[in-house]
Design an enzyme around this catalytic site. Structure first.
Site, PDB file in Angstrom:
ATOM      1  CG  ASN A 115      -6.826  -0.802   0.999  1.00  0.00           C
ATOM      2  OD1 ASN A 115      -6.127  -0.347   0.092  1.00  0.00           O
ATOM      3  ND2 ASN A 115      -6.315  -1.320   2.097  1.00  0.00           N
ATOM      4  CB  CYS A 162      -0.952  -0.001   1.192  1.00  0.00           C
ATOM      5  SG  CYS A 162      -2.143  -1.337   1.067  1.00  0.00           S
ATOM      6  CG  HIS A 178      -3.175   3.424   2.053  1.00  0.00           C
ATOM      7  ND1 HIS A 178      -3.653   3.028   0.826  1.00  0.00           N
ATOM      8  CD2 HIS A 178      -3.235   2.327   2.855  1.00  0.00           C
ATOM      9  CE1 HIS A 178      -3.980   1.752   0.883  1.00  0.00           C
ATOM     10  NE2 HIS A 178      -3.752   1.302   2.103  1.00  0.00           N
TER      11      HIS A 178
END
Ligand code: UT7
Length: 330
Positions: free
Chosen positions: A287, A117, A257
């Site tokens: 996500n 990520c 994020h």
């Protein structure tokens, strides 16, 4: 005296698939409910690249095309393309090469970079160094992930979290002090146990056993990752501000994020930022791993102003984490 070259972001492109997977859809697939998902994560729906035969490059390519159109450049002008992904089309060749082929960027070299990520921050920092070296004039950094390809839709602890998307930025030299000003990147491989895909690599090549044991899907031990993420993302963002002699008041936007709204809130609080300075689209996309940060930039592109100081911040598998300070260039 020659002026210092910085890497300015001069265009942003994005792509999200049309198909939506809502919390109501997931309620029919696993033992979960809309209220749990919304309050624990902030997510309401995600996009899924559904059609057979489509891969990460099929999102990365339109994202980069979008970017080229917005900047008014031909893909042939791209010198280098870095693709950050944990879901490459194939283990090799690099998805970057496939994207370049699909968009006709035949003058570009390129490679994939994997830092889960945090991949976009690692890639944009690498791309910036290529520009700062003076050797390259147009470097594209694309974050693209088809998370639905590695999500077990019978595992309620992970399938509610992830979605598919791609977004890209163009980096070009600037001598007026705009662009990527600083990056603070970290990693700690002892985090491997908490967030990984068990099989398919050289440690555990694919076999009937690994498929039967569902080891080709994301595994996440959510709570420890959550604790590390809250501390990691908040600490690194605060440290980045401190070493640049800035406070929250100087920052126009936090671009975090999008893994969990609670992690984002903790980071914003630590930086002394109010909610209206935080880009948040987790409710619509979930996500999307390495695509979350450029996807926010893409969605907010008309609200960004020349000279805005923005902080990009991420935490992810590895563990990897970091924060990048950007002075918006247009
Ligand atoms: O992007 C890369 C980095 N990743 C992250 O930053 C993610 C970090 N982790 C998280 O965001 C959170 O840990 C999750 C959203 C994954 C989970 O939230 P949580 O508040 O940590 O929940 P939990 O895992 O502690 O589970 C709490 C309860 C459990 O039930 P019991 O044991 O209390 O009875 C789970 O079984 O919630 C249960 N549960 C669910 N219930 C309904 C777990 N998943 C679900 C679900 N629906 N989908």
């Amino acid at each position: 005296m020659q002026k210092k070259i910085t890497a300015a972001i001069t265009a942003v492109g994005g792509f999200v698939p049309e198909d939506k997977l809502t919390n109501a859809d997931l309620e029919k697939m696993v033992d979960t409910n809309d209220e749990w998902i919304r309050t624990r994560t902030g997510i309401q729906e995600r996009r899924i690249l559904k059609a057979q035969g489509l891969a990460t490059s099929d999102m990365g390519a339109p994202a980069v095309k979008d970017l080229c159109q917005r900047r008014g450049i031909d893909p042939m002008e791209i010198d280098c393309l870095i693709c950050s992904t944990v879901t490459p089309d194939m283990l090799f060749p690099a998805t970057a090469n496939i994207i370049c082929h699909k968009i006709g960027a035949t003058n570009a070299w390129g490679f994939d970079l994997e830092a889960a990520c945090s991949g976009f921050l690692y890639a944009v920092t690498t791309g910036a160094a290529l520009i700062e070296s003076g050797r390259y004039k147009k470097v594209v950094v694309v974050g693209a992930d088809k998370m639905s390809a590695i999500t077990d839709y019978s595992d309620r602890t992970t399938c509610i979290l992830f979605g598919d998307a791609a977004a890209a930025v163009l980096l070009e030299p600037n001598t007026e002090g705009y662009g990527i000003l600083d990056s603070l990147l970290k990693s700690d491989g002892s985090g491997v146990h908490y967030l990984h895909m068990k099989a398919g690599g050289s440690l555990k090549p694919p076999s009937n056993e690994t498929v039967a044991a569902k080891e080709h899907f994301i595994y996440q031990d959510g709570q420890p990752v959550f604790k590390f993420a809250v501390k990691g993302m908040a600490d690194v963002s605060a440290e980045l501000l401190e070493r640049n002699h800035l406070t929250g008041d100087d920052i126009a936007w936090l671009v975090p994020h999008q893994a969990n709204k609670r992690i984002i809130d903790a980071t914003a609080n630590r930086m002394g930022l109010s909610q209206d300075k935080v880009m948040l689209n987790i409710q619509r996309y979930g996500n999307t791993t390495t695509a979350t940060i450029p996807l926010c930039l893409w969605e907010w592109k008309h609200e960004l102003n020349k000279g805005d100081l923005i902080v990009l911040a991420a935490f992810g598998g590895g563990f990897t984490w970091g924060a990048t300070l950007v002075k918006w260039a247009y």
